[in-house]
Design an enzyme around this catalytic site. Sequence first.
Site, PDB file in Angstrom:
ATOM      1  N   ASN A   1     -18.813  -0.816   6.112  1.00  0.00           N
ATOM      2  CA  ASN A   1     -18.783  -2.100   6.831  1.00  0.00           C
ATOM      3  C   ASN A   1     -17.925  -1.883   8.069  1.00  0.00           C
ATOM      4  O   ASN A   1     -16.702  -1.789   7.966  1.00  0.00           O
ATOM      5  CB  ASN A   1     -18.170  -3.181   5.920  1.00  0.00           C
ATOM      6  CG  ASN A   1     -18.022  -4.513   6.638  1.00  0.00           C
ATOM      7  OD1 ASN A   1     -18.553  -4.713   7.726  1.00  0.00           O
ATOM      8  ND2 ASN A   1     -17.281  -5.426   6.027  1.00  0.00           N
TER       9      ASN A   1
ATOM     10  N   LYS B   1     -17.444  -3.915  10.468  1.00  0.00           N
ATOM     11  CA  LYS B   1     -16.874  -5.168  10.991  1.00  0.00           C
ATOM     12  C   LYS B   1     -17.078  -5.195  12.517  1.00  0.00           C
ATOM     13  O   LYS B   1     -18.089  -4.699  12.995  1.00  0.00           O
ATOM     14  CB  LYS B   1     -15.410  -5.301  10.580  1.00  0.00           C
ATOM     15  CG  LYS B   1     -15.207  -5.054   9.082  1.00  0.00           C
ATOM     16  CD  LYS B   1     -13.826  -5.343   8.612  1.00  0.00           C
ATOM     17  CE  LYS B   1     -13.707  -4.998   7.130  1.00  0.00           C
ATOM     18  NZ  LYS B   1     -12.429  -5.345   6.558  1.00  0.00           N
TER      19      LYS B   1
ATOM     20  N   HIS C   1     -18.544 -12.054   2.523  1.00  0.00           N
ATOM     21  CA  HIS C   1     -17.317 -11.260   2.710  1.00  0.00           C
ATOM     22  C   HIS C   1     -16.132 -12.221   2.828  1.00  0.00           C
ATOM     23  O   HIS C   1     -16.245 -13.291   3.417  1.00  0.00           O
ATOM     24  CB  HIS C   1     -17.449 -10.399   3.972  1.00  0.00           C
ATOM     25  CG  HIS C   1     -16.374  -9.368   4.059  1.00  0.00           C
ATOM     26  ND1 HIS C   1     -15.090  -9.684   4.454  1.00  0.00           N
ATOM     27  CD2 HIS C   1     -16.371  -8.042   3.772  1.00  0.00           C
ATOM     28  CE1 HIS C   1     -14.359  -8.580   4.405  1.00  0.00           C
ATOM     29  NE2 HIS C   1     -15.107  -7.579   3.994  1.00  0.00           N
TER      30      HIS C   1
ATOM     31  N   GLU D   1     -13.597 -12.256   4.644  1.00  0.00           N
ATOM     32  CA  GLU D   1     -13.208 -12.633   6.015  1.00  0.00           C
ATOM     33  C   GLU D   1     -14.079 -13.787   6.504  1.00  0.00           C
ATOM     34  O   GLU D   1     -13.614 -14.685   7.197  1.00  0.00           O
ATOM     35  CB  GLU D   1     -13.324 -11.412   6.945  1.00  0.00           C
ATOM     36  CG  GLU D   1     -12.222 -10.395   6.643  1.00  0.00           C
ATOM     37  CD  GLU D   1     -12.526  -8.975   7.065  1.00  0.00           C
ATOM     38  OE1 GLU D   1     -13.529  -8.740   7.772  1.00  0.00           O
ATOM     39  OE2 GLU D   1     -11.755  -8.090   6.661  1.00  0.00           O
TER      40      GLU D   1
ATOM     41  N   GLU E   1     -14.528  -7.292  -4.291  1.00  0.00           N
ATOM     42  CA  GLU E   1     -13.521  -6.963  -3.295  1.00  0.00           C
ATOM     43  C   GLU E   1     -12.314  -7.881  -3.450  1.00  0.00           C
ATOM     44  O   GLU E   1     -12.313  -9.002  -2.912  1.00  0.00           O
ATOM     45  CB  GLU E   1     -14.091  -7.141  -1.882  1.00  0.00           C
ATOM     46  CG  GLU E   1     -15.293  -6.281  -1.591  1.00  0.00           C
ATOM     47  CD  GLU E   1     -15.405  -5.999  -0.105  1.00  0.00           C
ATOM     48  OE1 GLU E   1     -15.378  -4.826   0.264  1.00  0.00           O
ATOM     49  OE2 GLU E   1     -15.491  -6.964   0.679  1.00  0.00           O
TER      50      GLU E   1
ATOM     51  N   GLY F   1      -8.226  -3.966   3.622  1.00  0.00           N
ATOM     52  CA  GLY F   1      -7.552  -3.625   4.869  1.00  0.00           C
ATOM     53  C   GLY F   1      -6.035  -3.596   4.752  1.00  0.00           C
ATOM     54  O   GLY F   1      -5.330  -3.551   5.753  1.00  0.00           O
TER      55      GLY F   1
ATOM     56  N   SER G   1      -9.618  -0.983   0.480  1.00  0.00           N
ATOM     57  CA  SER G   1      -8.810   0.215   0.746  1.00  0.00           C
ATOM     58  C   SER G   1      -9.269   1.427  -0.053  1.00  0.00           C
ATOM     59  O   SER G   1      -8.460   2.249  -0.498  1.00  0.00           O
ATOM     60  CB  SER G   1      -7.317  -0.073   0.499  1.00  0.00           C
ATOM     61  OG  SER G   1      -6.881  -1.105   1.361  1.00  0.00           O
TER      62      SER G   1
HETATM   63  C1  PEP Z   1     -14.126  -4.548   3.475  1.00  0.00           C
HETATM   64  O1  PEP Z   1     -13.723  -5.243   4.386  1.00  0.00           O
HETATM   65  O2  PEP Z   1     -15.218  -4.794   2.945  1.00  0.00           O
HETATM   66  C2  PEP Z   1     -13.270  -3.453   3.011  1.00  0.00           C
HETATM   67  C3  PEP Z   1     -13.495  -2.959   1.827  1.00  0.00           C
HETATM   68  O3  PEP Z   1     -12.289  -3.048   3.886  1.00  0.00           O
HETATM   69  P1  PEP Z   1     -11.243  -1.842   3.660  1.00  0.00           P
HETATM   70  O4  PEP Z   1     -11.975  -0.705   3.042  1.00  0.00           O
HETATM   71  O5  PEP Z   1     -10.735  -1.530   5.028  1.00  0.00           O
HETATM   72  O6  PEP Z   1     -10.173  -2.371   2.754  1.00  0.00           O
END
Ligand code: PEP
Length: 253
Positions: free
Chosen positions: A8, A10, A93, A95, A165, A171, A211
Site C-alpha cells: 500500500n 498510500k 483502511h 486512515e 491491521e 506506521g 509495521s
Molecule cells: C498500512 O497502512 O496498511 C500499513 C500496514 O502500514 P505500515 O506497514 O507502514 O505499518
Amino acid sequence: MRNIVAGNWKSNKLMGEAREWMDEMAEWLASHEGVEVMVGAPAPYLSVLANVAPEGLQVLAQNVSAEGHGAHTGEFTADMLKSCGVAGAIVGHSERRARYGDTDDRVKAKVRALVGEGLQAVFCCGETLEEREAGHQEQVVHRQLKAAVLDLDEDALNRVVVAYEPVWAIGTGKTATSAQAQEMHGAIRGWLADRFGDEKAADVAILYGGSCKPSNAAELFGKADINGGLIGGAALNPVDFQGVLAGHPDLKR
Ligand code: PEP
C-alpha cells in the site's frame, strides 16, 4: 488457500518512481512464485500501471466510490476501475475510517461495489490502541466484519481479502507480536466459519498489516491463520518489499 502480499503506497511516489518500482518487481517476479502479489497505487497512476504490471502483480486502488455513476465530483466507481484493468481496491483502511468518513456503512457499500463488478476487495479491519487496552479488539473487528461481509453470498466472499491491521501498529514501528496477530486472525477465521462454514472460511486470505518488514515477516507469516500481509512503509522500496515476500513460507524461487 490464497497466499497474498499486498503493498500500500498510500500518497507516495511520483509516476516515474512508480514505473521504476514496477520494473524492479517484474524482474524479481520472473523468478518467484507461490504468493499473489498486489500493490495499492495512487489513483492517477492506476490505468498506466495496470497496463504495464508484470504477470503475477495485480494493481489495486486505495479507495472506490460507495455510489454509482452520477454527480459525485472526485469519486471513481468500481466499474471505472475495472475498465482500466485494475484488479480491485483496498477499502476500510483505518486512515480513511479516521479521516475521510469511511463508516462501517460506507465500507460495506464499497465492498459491495467491488465484488459486484467481480473485483477484489481488500477489506481492512482492526482496533485502536484504546480499544485494545479496554480488551475490546475482537468485538471491534467482529463489528467491522459484520457490517462489511455478513450479507455477501459465497461467490462474492471469494473476492474478499481480509486485512487485520491493528491501528496502533500502522506506521508506528510497533508490530503486533505473532501471538497477538494469530489470536486475532484465529478470531476472524472463527467468525467467518460461523457464518459461512469451515471450508469457505479456510479459503479466505487473512493478511496482517502493521509495521510488517523483512525482519519480522517470516515470524508473522509462519502462523496458522496469517496468509500474508498488507505492507505500507516496507512496500515503498522494492528490495524491502521483496524481503517481506521472502518471509512467506510458500514463496518459491
Ligand atoms: C498500512 O497502512 O496498511 C500499513 C500496514 O502500514 P505500515 O506497514 O507502514 O505499518
